[in-house]
Design an enzyme around this catalytic site. Structure first.
Site, PDB file in Angstrom:
ATOM      1  N   SER A  98     -26.689 115.025 -57.372  1.00 46.80           N
ATOM      2  CA  SER A  98     -26.764 113.708 -56.720  1.00 46.80           C
ATOM      3  C   SER A  98     -26.333 112.557 -57.597  1.00 46.80           C
ATOM      4  O   SER A  98     -26.055 111.478 -57.089  1.00 46.80           O
ATOM      5  CB  SER A  98     -28.182 113.462 -56.204  1.00 46.80           C
ATOM      6  OG  SER A  98     -28.513 114.437 -55.243  1.00 46.80           O
ATOM      7  N   THR A  99     -26.276 112.735 -58.914  1.00 47.17           N
ATOM      8  CA  THR A  99     -25.784 111.653 -59.779  1.00 47.17           C
ATOM      9  C   THR A  99     -24.297 111.420 -59.556  1.00 47.17           C
ATOM     10  O   THR A  99     -23.746 110.434 -60.037  1.00 47.17           O
ATOM     11  CB  THR A  99     -26.029 111.954 -61.263  1.00 47.17           C
ATOM     12  OG1 THR A  99     -25.536 113.274 -61.566  1.00 47.17           O
ATOM     13  CG2 THR A  99     -27.505 111.879 -61.621  1.00 47.17           C
TER      14      THR A  99
END
Lengths: 559, 94
Positions: A287-288
């Site tokens: 998700s980064t």
């Protein structure tokens, strides 16, 4: 009478002329030959080993310096009682009696007993007045902060010829600048060995090594090392990394890794410990990665923070697979702001489909994903993206939320830093200046790599990330009073063609203060066991370091 | 005759002076090696002392050492900060 006078005068004149001609022959014509004969009889050739350059943090503190040490040698032919001498020297030289005894039994004039002892040990051995034992002074590499920034620095070992050579990190990358050049000199001595001429001829020019002054801040590096070590232990992880960078200049403020090694005793560790995972290993960011995809879509004018996701009411089937959210909760008609806040994979699939493969790859290319960052550290590896022809719809979907795509941690940080720097990506750089021994300073100026997104898109993405920190799953760890932009990441690890549901790479990426970032930071925790989520492992570490850094920078709370 | 005698005398005087000068200079240079040795040893000694002191300073001022020393002296990590003045707002609500 006059002729006698002229005869004598001419005689003396020719005598003087002959003498002068003979002198000219020996002093001019045969000068080199005589000089070499003299040198061979009375000259001593000395090798002037250059001092290796120091590596200093931004405050001028040498984290890699040189210290005085002594090589202890012996002439076995002068040592009378080998057993006694070995027993006496064994505890001082940290060698077993049998090894020392075997060295002293060799039929040689010179043997090395210990390559490097401290001044105190040398004095203790000297006091024993053992015949045949001598010392050779030398400078050895020394790291005053021990294991702090070990993988960033690298270490100094020996090459095949026994000379000092830097390996890994900065010692490896800048070895030629740091090592200097050897000089040779000849000094003339009398029969008693005393120098009889003040001048020393250098037959080969030499220079001490150059010093490196880093962008690395010693305090921030120390904080990062400390908090990472505590975090890895607390969350039962296999390892971790913290990378901190100044987004406006690309200057690396800190790189910490666990597990680490002690560069003072590098031989006690395995080769895998020397490698800096920030540049030499890849992982799926999870998700980064979402901020890069979202900001690309915002920059392309395809979505705004208020755009509603039309496919987020449940799992999305693509190519025989099902894309689900991390907690299996779905938010129909969620906005793009909420997509990042909830870290919703289905929302990101919506964004990815809006972009399309060609545009997504184009933006990733501008962000530097798939390319080397150009950082000045030895061991950086590329992580190229696959050709667009080999991408399937499922690959586009998974790439939009950071799975099925590999990056090095520094690549991700460098790309993300463009959001913090009004859309401009700067080249990451560890060294700020190189200083020669005669005082000349070579400054390495910040280098702009490109503008993947506009300043306006960067501002919008910043507000989305601030909202994610304030209202997302990591909000409880956030320090009060500061606007911090960031994103959690919980990436599954691919093993044998499938993803392990129990092992993750937990991470958090962000920058602060959001309106005028002083730093951008990535925290990666490898396979934590207490919790698999980034919000519960990497995020607290990030916020602890961020709070300390904001205090360190004197940034007052604004909320 | 007088002129040639004069020239010869001058030459002789020059030879004697040069010989004496050479003897004096050689004599003073002969012992310069001893002085050079002493100076060299002194310089080495100061460089050694400087290197040892530099190592001591680096050890004492390293954060690794300071943290240990601070712990021994009872210092604790500050858990919160006190802000004496906050930045002025850009606009007020009425």
């Amino acid at each position: 009478m006059r002729w006698r006078y002229r005869f004598v005068l001419s005689f003396y004149f020719f005598c003087f002329l002959a003498t002068i001609l003979r002198l000219a022959h020996w002093q001019i014509v045969e000068a080199d030959t005589l000089s070499q004969v003299g040198e061979s009889q009375y000259g001593r050739s000395i090798t002037l080993t250059p001092r290796r350059g120091e590596i200093m943090t931004s405050d001028g503190f040498p984290i890699a310096a040189n210290k005085l040490a002594y090589l202890v040698f012996a002439n076995p032919k002068e040592v009378k009682d080998i057993q006694t001498v070995s027993t006496i020297l064994s505890p001082l030289l940290n060698a077993d009696t049998a090894s020392l005894s075997s060295l002293l039994s060799l039929n040689r004039f010179w043997v090395a007993l210990n390559p490097s002892v401290s001044h105190e040990i040398k004095q203790q051995v000297e006091r024993l007045k053992i015949p045949g034992v001598g010392f050779e002074e030398q400078y050895v590499r020394y790291y005053p902060e021990a294991s702090v920034a070990a993988q960033l620095l690298g270490f100094v070992g020996k090459d095949e010829t026994g000379n000092n050579q830097g390996y890994f990190g900065l010692e490896g990358f800048y070895d030629r600048q740091l090592r200097g050049r050897v000089a040779r000199a000849v000094q003339i001595h009398d029969a008693l060995g005393r120098p009889i001429l003040a001048r020393m001829d250098e037959t080969g020019g030499g220079d001490d090594g150059r010093n490196l002054i880093l962008n690395v801040d010693r305090a921030i590096q120390f904080m990062a090392d400390e908090e990472l070590k505590k975090g890895v232990e607390k969350y039962g992880a296999q390892g971790g990394m913290v990378l901190v960078m100044n987004p406006k200049t690309g200057g690396i403020l800190a790189i910490a890794s666990q597990p680490t090694f002690d560069p003072r005793k590098y031989w006690e560790f395995e080769e895998k410990d020397y490698i800096n995972p920030s540049v030499s290993s890849t992982y799926e960011p999870g998700s980064t990665f979402k901020p890069l995809v979202m900001s690309s879509a915002i920059d392309a004018g395809l979505v705004t923070p208020k755009t509603k996701c039309t496919i987020c009411d449940g799992p999305i089937p693509i190519g025989g697979y099902e894309i689900r959210t991390w907690n299996d909760k779905y938010h129909p008609d969620e906005t793009m702001m909420e997509t990042i806040q909830f870290s919703d994979n289905t929302g990101m699939v919506f964004v990815g489909q809006k972009l399309g493969l060609k545009l997504l790859l184009s933006y990733l290319n501008k962000f530097g994903i798939g390319e080397m960052t150009g950082v000045d550290l030895q061991g950086e590896i590329p992580s190229p993206l696959r050709d667009s022809e080999s991408w399937y719809p499922i690959d586009l979907a998974t790439a939009s939320f950071g799975q099925g795509i590999s990056v090095t941690p520094l690549q991700l940080l460098s790309a993300f830093s463009a959001i913090a720097n009004e859309g401009v990506r700067m080249e990451p750089h560890v060294v700020n200046k190189i200083e020669t021994q005669n005082g000349k300073v070579i400054t390495i100026n910040p280098k702009e790599l490109g503008r993947p997104i506009s300043g306006a898109a960067a501002k919008v993405m910043t507000e989305i990330l601030v909202n994610a920190v304030d209202k997302g799953e990591a909000k409880f760890a956030k320090p009060k009073g500061y606007r911090i932009a960031g994103k959690t990441g919980t990436a599954q690890i691919p093993i044998g063609g499938h993803y392990d549901p129990n092992k993750t790479i937990a991470s958090f990426i962000g920058f602060a203060p959001a309106d005028d970032p002083k730093f951008v930071m990535l925290v990666v925790i490898d396979r934590p066991t207490s919790s698999i989520f980034g919000s519960e492992t990497a995020a607290p570490i990030f916020f602890t370091i961020a709070k300390k850094m904001l205090l360190y920078y004197g940034v007052t709370p604004t909320q | 005759m007088k002129k040639s005698f004069f020239v010869l005398s001058i030459l002789l005087v020059i030879i004697v002076v040069l010989t004496i000068t050479r003897a004096v200079v050689s004599n003073s240079l002969a012992t310069s090696g001893v002085d050079l040795n002493k100076l060299s040893a002194e310089v080495d000694s100061y460089q050694r002392e400087s290197a040892l002191l530099e190592e001591k300073i680096l050890n004492e001022s390293s954060f690794t050492n300071l943290k240990e020393e601070a712990g021994r002296q009872g210092y604790e990590t500050m858990s919160s900060q006190i802000v004496l003045s906050a930045p002025l707002p850009m606009a007020y609500n009425k």
